[in-house]
Design a protein around this motif. Structure first.
Motif, mmCIF file in Angstrom:
data_model
loop_
_atom_site.group_PDB
_atom_site.id
_atom_site.type_symbol
_atom_site.label_atom_id
_atom_site.label_comp_id
_atom_site.label_asym_id
_atom_site.label_seq_id
_atom_site.Cartn_x
_atom_site.Cartn_y
_atom_site.Cartn_z
ATOM 1 N N GLN A 38 12.520 6.594 3.446
ATOM 2 C CA GLN A 38 12.816 5.487 4.367
ATOM 3 C C GLN A 38 14.275 5.589 4.771
ATOM 4 N N TRP B 34 -2.417 -3.244 4.154
ATOM 5 C CA TRP B 34 -1.266 -4.135 4.296
ATOM 6 C C TRP B 34 -0.483 -4.120 2.983
ATOM 7 N N TYR B 35 0.842 -4.043 3.146
ATOM 8 C CA TYR B 35 1.750 -4.065 2.015
ATOM 9 C C TYR B 35 2.858 -5.067 2.293
ATOM 10 N N ARG B 36 3.481 -5.513 1.223
ATOM 11 C CA ARG B 36 4.670 -6.331 1.341
ATOM 12 C C ARG B 36 5.806 -5.614 0.620
ATOM 13 N N GLN B 37 6.986 -5.639 1.238
ATOM 14 C CA GLN B 37 8.148 -5.001 0.621
ATOM 15 C C GLN B 37 9.308 -5.978 0.613
ATOM 16 N N PRO B 43 6.923 -0.808 -1.759
ATOM 17 C CA PRO B 43 5.840 -1.583 -1.140
ATOM 18 C C PRO B 43 4.818 -2.040 -2.170
ATOM 19 N N GLU B 44 4.380 -3.267 -2.016
ATOM 20 C CA GLU B 44 3.404 -3.880 -2.916
ATOM 21 C C GLU B 44 2.096 -4.056 -2.164
ATOM 22 N N TYR B 90 6.635 -6.969 5.976
ATOM 23 C CA TYR B 90 5.192 -6.752 5.851
ATOM 24 C C TYR B 90 4.851 -5.443 6.564
ATOM 25 N N LEU B 91 4.299 -4.527 5.809
ATOM 26 C CA LEU B 91 4.023 -3.181 6.296
ATOM 27 C C LEU B 91 2.531 -2.964 6.467
ATOM 28 N N PHE B 107 2.690 4.851 8.001
ATOM 29 C CA PHE B 107 3.180 3.477 8.020
ATOM 30 C C PHE B 107 3.760 3.095 9.369
ATOM 31 N N GLY B 110 6.910 -2.082 10.364
ATOM 32 C CA GLY B 110 6.942 -3.335 9.632
ATOM 33 C C GLY B 110 7.286 -4.537 10.488
#
Lengths: 113, 116
Positions: A38, B34-37, B43-44, B90-91, B107, B110
Motif C-alpha cells: 500500500q 468487504w473489509y474494514r481498515q 484489513p479486517e 472501507y475496502l 482491491f 476504499g
C-alpha cells in the motif's frame, strides 16, 4: 483458525540496503500466501503470491518463498529504493474458509536516500 | 476494465445517520469482499459474496451493518445509525474463484468514512 503475524515496524533503511520483513501464519487447510503493498494515498496492490509449498513468488525485485515446515513467507529484497517506501501486508486465503483473505497488521517501510 | 471502483472516496457524516457505499468489481470476477481498515491495522474481513449469494456475514461488526449484491455485479455496504467508532477505511475487493481455485483479490481504493 487462520491468522498472520508480521514483524512490527516501522522499518527505516538506507537506499540499496537489504530488506527482510518476516511473516508467519497459522491456517486450517492449505493456504495460498500473498504480499500486498500500500503506497501512500493508494489502495492495496498485490505484490507477489505463492500457492503451494516451496513456491517462490517474485515481482519488482521482491521475493518470498512459501515454507510449509516453518509456516513462513518472509519478504526479501536485495537492494531497496526510495520508491519502495510503503506499507507491506502479508496475507493468506484458504478454500475451506470461503477464500476470504486474512491480513497481518502491516509493516511500514521508509527508505531514505 | 479499470479495476475495482468504490464510491464515494470520502464520506463525512453525523453520528446517527445512515450511510451507503458502493463497489463495482472487476466485471468477470464472481467473488466480492468487504473489509474494514483502521489506522495502523491490516484489513479486517467483514463479508463476502459469490455471485449474488452472501456466503459469509458472521464477521459483520454488528446488526447495523448490512451488504447486498442484488444481481451479482455491484455491491453496497450500508451502516445504519453510525457511531464514531465506525470511522475507518472501507475496502472492497474482488476475485475469480471456484471451489478448487482461488486467485488473488484486487482491491479498490476504499471509502474513507468519518463520523462526527
Amino acid at each position: 483458525g487462520n491468522s498472520v503475524t508480521q514483524m512490527e515496524g516501522p522499518v527505516t533503511l538506507s537506499e540499496e540496503a537489504f530488506l527482510t520483513i518476516n511473516c508467519t501464519y497459522t491456517a486450517t487447510g492449505y493456504p495460498s500466501l500473498f504480499w500486498y503493498v500500500q503506497y501512500p494515498g493508494e489502495g492495496l496492490q498485490l505484490l507477489l503470491k505463492a500457492t503451494k509449498a516451496d513456491d517462490k513468488g517474485s515481482n519488482k525485485g521482491f521475493e518470498a518463498t512459501y515454507r510449509k515446515e516453518t509456516t513462513s513467507f518472509h519478504l526479501e529484497k536485495g537492494s531497496v529504493q526510495v520508491s519502495d517506501s510503503a506499507v507491506y501486508f502479508c496475507a493468506l486465503s484458504t478454500r475451506n474458509t470461503g477464500n476470504q483473505f486474512y491480513f497481518g497488521t502491516g509493516t511500514s517501510l521508509t527508505v531514505i536516500p | 476494465d479499470t479495476g475495482v471502483s468504490q464510491n464515494p472516496r470520502h464520506k463525512i457524516t453525523k453520528r446517527g445517520q445512515n450511510v451507503t457505499f458502493r463497489c463495482d468489481p472487476i466485471s468477470e470476477h464472481n467473488r466480492l469482499y468487504w473489509y474494514r481498515q483502521t489506522l495502523g491495522q491490516g484489513p479486517e474481513f467483514l463479508t463476502y459474496f459469490q455471485n449474488e449469494a452472501q456466503l459469509e456475514k458472521s464477521r459483520l461488526l454488528s446488526d447495523r451493518f448490512s451488504a447486498e449484491r442484488p444481481k451479482g455485479s455491484f455491491s453496497t455496504l450500508e451502516i445504519q445509525r453510525t457511531e464514531q467508532g465506525d470511522s475507518a477505511m472501507y475496502l472492497c475487493a474482488s476475485s475469480r474463484g471456484t471451489a478448487s481455485m482461488n486467485t488473488e483479490a484486487f482491491f479498490g481504493q476504499g471509502t474513507r468514512l468519518t463520523v462526527v
